[in-house]
Design a protein around this motif. Structure first.
Motif, short mmCIF file in Angstrom:
data_model
loop_
_atom_site.label_atom_id
_atom_site.label_comp_id
_atom_site.label_asym_id
_atom_site.label_seq_id
_atom_site.Cartn_x
_atom_site.Cartn_y
_atom_site.Cartn_z
N GLN A 298 0.83 -1.22 0.00
CA GLN A 298 0.00 0.00 0.00
C GLN A 298 0.86 1.26 0.00
OE1 GLN A 298 -2.20 -0.80 3.54
NE2 GLN A 298 -3.99 -1.62 2.48
N VAL A 299 1.89 1.26 0.86
CA VAL A 299 2.75 2.45 0.97
C VAL A 299 3.49 2.68 -0.35
CG1 VAL A 299 4.82 3.37 2.11
CG2 VAL A 299 2.99 2.35 3.48
N ALA A 300 3.97 1.60 -0.97
CA ALA A 300 4.66 1.72 -2.26
C ALA A 300 3.73 2.35 -3.30
CB ALA A 300 5.15 0.35 -2.72
N ALA A 301 2.45 1.94 -3.27
CA ALA A 301 1.47 2.49 -4.23
C ALA A 301 1.22 3.98 -3.98
CB ALA A 301 0.16 1.71 -4.13
N THR A 302 1.18 4.37 -2.69
CA THR A 302 0.97 5.80 -2.34
C THR A 302 2.15 6.65 -2.79
OG1 THR A 302 -0.27 5.13 -0.37
CG2 THR A 302 0.56 7.38 -0.39
N LEU A 303 3.36 6.13 -2.60
CA LEU A 303 4.55 6.96 -2.81
C LEU A 303 5.08 6.91 -4.25
CD1 LEU A 303 6.46 6.36 0.56
CD2 LEU A 303 5.08 8.34 -0.10
N SER A 304 4.71 5.88 -4.99
CA SER A 304 5.30 5.71 -6.32
C SER A 304 5.06 6.90 -7.27
CB SER A 304 4.89 4.36 -6.88
OG SER A 304 4.33 4.48 -8.12
N PRO A 305 3.86 7.55 -7.23
CA PRO A 305 3.68 8.72 -8.12
C PRO A 305 4.54 9.92 -7.71
CG PRO A 305 1.56 8.01 -7.15
CD PRO A 305 2.63 7.24 -6.48
N LEU A 306 5.14 9.87 -6.52
CA LEU A 306 5.89 11.05 -6.02
C LEU A 306 7.39 10.92 -6.27
CD1 LEU A 306 3.95 11.25 -2.64
CD2 LEU A 306 3.48 12.52 -4.74
N SER B 157 4.09 7.67 5.16
CA SER B 157 3.79 7.83 3.73
C SER B 157 2.75 8.94 3.53
CB SER B 157 3.32 6.52 3.09
OG SER B 157 2.03 6.18 3.51
N ASP B 158 1.78 9.03 4.44
CA ASP B 158 0.78 10.11 4.35
C ASP B 158 1.44 11.48 4.56
OD1 ASP B 158 -1.11 8.17 3.95
OD2 ASP B 158 -1.92 8.23 6.00
N GLN B 159 2.40 11.53 5.50
CA GLN B 159 3.10 12.80 5.77
C GLN B 159 3.92 13.24 4.56
OE1 GLN B 159 5.05 11.62 9.45
NE2 GLN B 159 3.42 12.48 10.73
N TYR B 160 4.61 12.31 3.93
CA TYR B 160 5.35 12.63 2.70
C TYR B 160 4.37 13.09 1.62
CZ TYR B 160 10.09 10.82 3.72
OH TYR B 160 11.36 10.63 4.21
N ALA B 161 3.34 12.27 1.41
CA ALA B 161 2.42 12.52 0.29
C ALA B 161 1.68 13.84 0.42
CB ALA B 161 1.43 11.36 0.17
N SER B 162 1.22 14.17 1.64
CA SER B 162 0.38 15.36 1.79
C SER B 162 1.16 16.61 1.41
CB SER B 162 -0.19 15.47 3.20
OG SER B 162 0.85 15.73 4.10
N CYS B 163 2.48 16.62 1.65
CA CYS B 163 3.28 17.80 1.29
C CYS B 163 3.75 17.74 -0.17
CB CYS B 163 4.47 17.92 2.22
SG CYS B 163 5.27 19.54 2.15
N LEU B 164 4.17 16.56 -0.61
CA LEU B 164 4.75 16.45 -1.96
C LEU B 164 3.70 16.50 -3.07
CD1 LEU B 164 7.45 13.67 -1.33
CD2 LEU B 164 7.88 16.09 -1.80
N LYS B 165 2.46 16.08 -2.75
CA LYS B 165 1.41 15.97 -3.76
C LYS B 165 0.98 17.33 -4.31
CE LYS B 165 -1.36 11.82 -3.49
NZ LYS B 165 -2.19 11.07 -2.56
N GLY B 166 0.83 18.30 -3.40
CA GLY B 166 0.28 19.61 -3.77
C GLY B 166 0.81 20.08 -5.11
#
Length: 319
Positions: A199-207, A309-318
């Motif tokens: 799951q974490v790999a799937a969340t982070l892979s687009p980033l 992974s949520d902490q990375y994603a929430s900032c990097l996604k924007g």
């Protein structure tokens, strides 16, 4: 006749009290798996679940870099069924008491045969080198140890699995009567870890490819495992403020928009991070490398990986 019965009753009573007092010593209420840092406690509590209690020495909000043990902590280490820690390079605060714990009652993660091949080199840091040059040889040697390998081992899912296997092995030796429960716990942990890892790999892979700075050099194992792209860190040891030249370099990179994000940490809310990011389009996020808000339990290590992974994603996604 009556006096004999009385005597017999008294003897029985005395025997019962003795068992309660002395037999109970083997099952002390305060005996437990004692871990150094909370994320190590996440792994241990999953394996020890339903068998024995798991405790963490480092209080929430404290830093592993400058903590010192209280007398009650030393006692907990002495009384523990099993002590689990990374090793003296990471938790210098417990090196002496841990050295006195028998090998069969201790897991030193950095020294596990399964972990040694997975160790990553630590980052060099001019600030820290400079700080240490003026000390005596012993101190310099200390630093040398710290700089050899990155000791934030709990941030590697592979090392977490090897740690769980080692804890399971020790507890089975110490508590063979609980073998079945311990076996089941290890199996559950490994299954949870595998599912969460996906799951974490799937969340982070687009980033992948989005650049960012972290406050301190703690996340190497996690970043490598999930293919993230850090541009650098402010400091190796959070107790040492980065120098002006280092901050200027970071700011230049932020202004040139190579970075999407700068991450602080809950234990260290350094004004330097805000000052450096001010006036740029870079977002600020927070990474919690110790999982401060997570409670120990069967799922806690999986929750920890997901929270990061949520902490990375929430900032990097924007956008």
């Amino acid at each position: 006749m009556n006096s004999r019965i009385m005597l017999h009753k008294n003897t029985l009573l005395f025997a019962t009290i003795s068992v309660a007092l002395w037999g109970g010593a083997a099952q002390r209420a305060d005996a437990a798996v004692v871990t150094s840092l909370k994320p190590v406690g996440f792994i241990a509590s999953a394996i020890a679940d339903g068998v024995t209690d798991t405790q963490v020495l480092l209080p929430d909000g404290a830093s592993e870099h400058d903590y010192s043990l209280r007398p009650s902590d030393v006692k907990r280490l002495q009384d523990a069924d099993l002590v689990v820690w990374i090793g003296p390079e990471m938790e210098a605060f417990m090196a002496k008491p841990a050295a006195r714990v028998a090998e069969q009652k201790k897991v030193t993660i950095a020294e596990l045969a399964a972990v040694k091949p997975l160790l990553m080199k630590g980052a060099d840091n001019d600030e820290e080198e400079h700080e240490h040059h003026h000390h005596d040889d012993e101190k310099g040697d200390d630093h040398h140890h710290h700089g050899d390998y990155n000791m934030h081992l709990w941030l590697s899912p592979e090392i977490a699995r090897a740690t769980a296997v080692a804890i399971h092995g020790k507890l089975v030796e110490l508590m063979p009567q609980n073998r079945d429960k311990l076996n089941a716990n290890l199996k559950t942990f490994e299954a949870n870890l595998a599912a969460t890892d996906k799951q974490v790999a799937a969340t982070l892979s687009p980033l992948k490819g989005k650049g960012y700075f972290v406050f301190h050099d703690a996340y190497g194992y996690y970043e490598k495992h999930y293919g993230l792209t850090p541009l650098g860190h402010f400091t190796v040891n959070p107790e040492i403020q980065p120098g002006a030249q280092r901050l200027h370099e970071i700011r230049t990179q932020l202004v040139e928009q190579k970075a999407t994000c700068v991450f602080a940490e809950p234990q260290f809310r350094p004004a330097v991070v805000e000052a450096v990011a001010r006036g740029t389009s870079v977002r600020m996020g927070t990474l919690d490398p110790l999982g401060t808000s997570i409670k120990l339990g069967k799922e806690s290590y999986a929750q920890f990986l997901t929270q990061l992974s949520d902490q990375y994603a929430s900032c990097l996604k924007g956008e």
